[in-house]
Motif scaffolding. Structure first.
Motif, PDB file in Angstrom:
ATOM      1  N   THR A 288       0.848  -1.188   0.000  1.00  0.00           N
ATOM      2  CA  THR A 288       0.000   0.000   0.000  1.00  0.00           C
ATOM      3  C   THR A 288       0.882   1.235   0.000  1.00  0.00           C
ATOM      4  O   THR A 288       1.769   1.375   0.854  1.00  0.00           O
ATOM      5  CB  THR A 288      -0.917   0.029   1.237  1.00  0.00           C
ATOM      6  OG1 THR A 288      -1.710  -1.162   1.265  1.00  0.00           O
ATOM      7  CG2 THR A 288      -1.824   1.246   1.212  1.00  0.00           C
ATOM      8  N   ALA A 289       0.673   2.117  -0.965  1.00  0.00           N
ATOM      9  CA  ALA A 289       1.456   3.349  -1.053  1.00  0.00           C
ATOM     10  C   ALA A 289       0.800   4.432  -0.216  1.00  0.00           C
ATOM     11  O   ALA A 289      -0.415   4.626  -0.272  1.00  0.00           O
ATOM     12  CB  ALA A 289       1.571   3.795  -2.508  1.00  0.00           C
ATOM     13  N   GLY A 290       1.607   5.107   0.589  1.00  0.00           N
ATOM     14  CA  GLY A 290       1.123   6.209   1.410  1.00  0.00           C
ATOM     15  C   GLY A 290       2.078   7.376   1.366  1.00  0.00           C
ATOM     16  O   GLY A 290       3.110   7.331   0.675  1.00  0.00           O
ATOM     17  N   GLY A 291       1.767   8.411   2.119  1.00  0.00           N
ATOM     18  CA  GLY A 291       2.597   9.608   2.102  1.00  0.00           C
ATOM     19  C   GLY A 291       3.996   9.387   2.638  1.00  0.00           C
ATOM     20  O   GLY A 291       4.937  10.090   2.266  1.00  0.00           O
ATOM     21  N   ASP A 292       4.168   8.389   3.508  1.00  0.00           N
ATOM     22  CA  ASP A 292       5.473   8.143   4.110  1.00  0.00           C
ATOM     23  C   ASP A 292       6.232   7.006   3.448  1.00  0.00           C
ATOM     24  O   ASP A 292       7.291   6.605   3.936  1.00  0.00           O
ATOM     25  CB  ASP A 292       5.300   7.830   5.608  1.00  0.00           C
ATOM     26  CG  ASP A 292       4.698   9.002   6.376  1.00  0.00           C
ATOM     27  OD1 ASP A 292       4.974  10.147   5.988  1.00  0.00           O
ATOM     28  OD2 ASP A 292       3.957   8.755   7.338  1.00  0.00           O
ATOM     29  N   GLY A 293       5.705   6.450   2.377  1.00  0.00           N
ATOM     30  CA  GLY A 293       6.386   5.359   1.704  1.00  0.00           C
ATOM     31  C   GLY A 293       5.437   4.226   1.376  1.00  0.00           C
ATOM     32  O   GLY A 293       4.247   4.431   1.137  1.00  0.00           O
ATOM     33  N   LEU A 294       5.946   3.005   1.375  1.00  0.00           N
ATOM     34  CA  LEU A 294       5.159   1.817   1.080  1.00  0.00           C
ATOM     35  C   LEU A 294       4.975   1.002   2.358  1.00  0.00           C
ATOM     36  O   LEU A 294       5.928   0.792   3.113  1.00  0.00           O
ATOM     37  CB  LEU A 294       5.864   0.940   0.039  1.00  0.00           C
ATOM     38  CG  LEU A 294       6.269   1.605  -1.276  1.00  0.00           C
ATOM     39  CD1 LEU A 294       6.997   0.599  -2.169  1.00  0.00           C
ATOM     40  CD2 LEU A 294       5.061   2.174  -2.000  1.00  0.00           C
ATOM     41  N   GLN A 295       3.739   0.568   2.589  1.00  0.00           N
ATOM     42  CA  GLN A 295       3.468  -0.330   3.705  1.00  0.00           C
ATOM     43  C   GLN A 295       3.277  -1.744   3.132  1.00  0.00           C
ATOM     44  O   GLN A 295       2.422  -1.948   2.271  1.00  0.00           O
ATOM     45  CB  GLN A 295       2.221   0.096   4.482  1.00  0.00           C
ATOM     46  CG  GLN A 295       2.396   1.398   5.268  1.00  0.00           C
ATOM     47  CD  GLN A 295       2.347   2.638   4.375  1.00  0.00           C
ATOM     48  OE1 GLN A 295       1.421   2.800   3.589  1.00  0.00           O
ATOM     49  NE2 GLN A 295       3.356   3.487   4.490  1.00  0.00           N
TER      50      GLN A 295
END
Length: 560
Positions: free
Chosen positions: A46-53
């Protein structure tokens, strides 16, 4: 000391480790932040503002008999991959690891079958605590495909597991480093020879974050990002579907497809999109690929295939819901010994049906609600799978009604092999379809697979096919030629004649609503023989991107 080369380690502000051989190698002057690229269709990422989870998806491939469980970690297939024609440096930083963290770099996607995965050349780094496993594969296959043997395999201990991990190619040398410290350096061999890099992140049992991910290379290496190969190709005005539309506008000519070649192989994408008006996901919609754990769904690859098809004006046939093979272990192991167990297992199975059909609602033209219900020895008895053990012999009607409740518009089929010619098995299939509808089911028709593995025993004559289609038509059922492929064991002319016979029979019959061949290019026609060896077949319409005589024969049938 003149004449002796010096190696200089330079750590950039970004954390990249650059290895300079002597003083002549320039610093990279092209850098790409890969966290800003497309990761939306990668299972477990999952791509988010802080990177990939990254979370564990438990993807594995179970054999036909339910044994095994070859790991099937995902790659970013439909999104971004890298093109680079020379030296490069990649760097990634992991954080918040709860168990293991794996980073894969391959120079092409793996070939995925419903029973095995063929590991390509590439590198896999797996970090757990301070221990880093470094496995390098050169694409050579050993006999046990479920346990690929790397050309290089070692475990090292990191001083700081939160420091950037770096992979660097310099000429024929591959170097892995962490926090400025070289961990291993070895000869590349066949690794990273394609000029492409496919990336993936996965975890076996936990999760982690990717907080930085960069690629860098000298400008001369041509480093850039690229998307799926199918993005830039379109249907040909002279392709098979276009030719069919001139005489049978209602008839769709289709092929079974896989996301790996669709994304990575320009030849495959060109001939698929150029010639076919419908697609069937070869494996991506089978239960073990959609739900590796109970209640966990991994729709990303199927969604990517469907999105590509829709963007090209192609329709999609879903494959499949109830199936003895290609089931995840959780489904196979549902209890069925008592009434209470059967009730609980029925709820789990119907929840699976509803979740899957609801997810794809409105995007499928048709769907195999039951696949291969009869025994594998070409008889007429049911396979004793979990669907049969829970619901009994009326399970096709139960599944059909559940599918209809979730999506009343999708056309439903029962798909079977060995029923292409008149006989007891065909009679049993026709009766099963009619009985299913009499029990409240909503079947539109049947799928006749039309696999011709042996011309001597499996060949389908024009007369037999005509009788078959007439019989199903009289029963009020439509027919899909659903998985046609033909061996070339007796030569390409005989192969071409058989392909043409099946297509011509479908074209002439109002009962036959679609024709699908079970593959596109022989590059991806792989199976395991009786001795356990990997075998490449020559059963499809294209070979290394070029049309075979069978393709030419199909065009003649369609008036081309």
């Amino acid at each position: 000391m003149a004449g002796r080369a010096r190696t200089v380690l330079v750590v950039l502000a970004s954390g990249l480790l650059v290895i300079l051989g002597g003083c002549s190698s320039p610093q990279p002057d092209v850098t790409i932040d890969l966290l800003r690229e497309n990761w939306k269709d990668v299972t477990g990422v999952t791509a988010g503002g802080d990177g990939l989870q990254v979370t564990a998806s438990a993807r594995s491939i179970v054999g036909q008999d339910g044994r095994g469980g070859q790991p099937d970690p995902p790659l970013n297939l439909a999104g971004t991959h890298l093109m680079v024609g020379g030296d490069f440096t990649l760097s990634a930083t992991f954080a918040d690891m709860t168990a293991d963290a794996s980073w894969a770099l391959y120079d092409k996607p793996p070939v995925i079958a419903d029973e095995f995965r063929v590991e390509p050349a590439g590198l896999r780094l797996t970090l757990q605590g301070k221990e880093l496993d470094i496995a390098v594969f050169d694409g050579t296959q050993n006999k046990d495909l479920a346990r690929p043997v790397p050309m290089h395999d070692e475990r090292v201990t990191l001083n700081n597991p939160e420091a950037p991990l770096t992979v660097h190619r310099s000429g024929d040398t591959l170097t892995v480093a962490s926090g400025g410290e070289t961990l291993t350096s070895l000869a590349l061999g066949k690794v990273f020879s394609s000029g492409r890099l496919w990336l993936g992140f996965s975890s076996d049992s936990g999760g982690f974050d990717v907080t930085s991910l960069t690629a860098a290379a000298p400008r001369s290496a041509g480093l850039r990002t690229s998307g799926a190969a199918a993005a830039d190709v379109w249907q040909s005005e002279d392709g098979l579907q276009a030719l069919a539309a001139k005489t049978r506008p209602d008839l769709r000519i289709g092929a079974a497809v896989a996301l790996g070649p669709l994304s990575s192989d320009e030849d495959y994408a060109r001939v698929l999109v150029g010639n076919f008006g419908s697609i069937t996901p070869e494996n991506a919609m089978k239960p073990q690929f959609l739900s590796p754990r109970q209640g966990v769904y991994t729709f990303e690859e199927a969604d990517a295939i469907i999105a590509m098809a829709q963007s090209k004006g192609m329709i999609v046939h879903g494959h499949t819901i109830a199936f003895t093979e290609a089931m995840p272990r959780w489904m196979r192991e549902l209890p069925s010994g008592t009434d209470a167990e059967r009730k609980s297992s029925a709820a789990a199975l119907l929840d699976y049906v509803t979740t899957v059909v609801t997810h794809f609602k409105g995007r499928l033209d048709s769907l195999d609600v039951v696949n291969e219900p009869f025994d594998v020895d070409q008889g007429t008895s049911f396979q004793q799978n979990i669907w049969y053990r829970v619901f009994g012999s009326g399970y096709p009607a139960v599944v059909s009604k559940a599918v209809y409740a979730a999506d009343p518009a999708v056309k439903q089929f029962i798909n079977e092999n060995g029923a292409d010619v008149p006989g007891r098995r065909q009679d049993a299939l026709r009766k099963l379809a009619s009985d299913t509808n009499a029990q409240g089911g909503h079947l539109y028709g049947v799928g006749l697979q039309a696999h011709v593995y042996d011309i001597g025993t499996d060949a389908i004559s024009a007369g037999d096919l005509s009788k078959t289609l007439d019989a199903f038509d009289a029963a009020g059922l439509r027919v899909r030629i659903s998985e046609n492929d033909v061996t070339d064991d007796q030569g390409t002319d005989t192969q071409a004649q058989q392909y043409a016979t099946v297509l011509a029979g479908c074209l002439r019959s109002r009962a036959c609503v679609s024709y699908t061949t079970w593959g596109v290019d022989d590059r991806y026609d792989w199976s395991i023989d009786h001795d356990g060896n990997l075998r490449q077949g020559h059963d499809f319409l294209f070979h290394d991107g070029q049309p075979t005589p069978a393709y030419d024969a199909m065009r003649q049938v369609l008036g081309g």
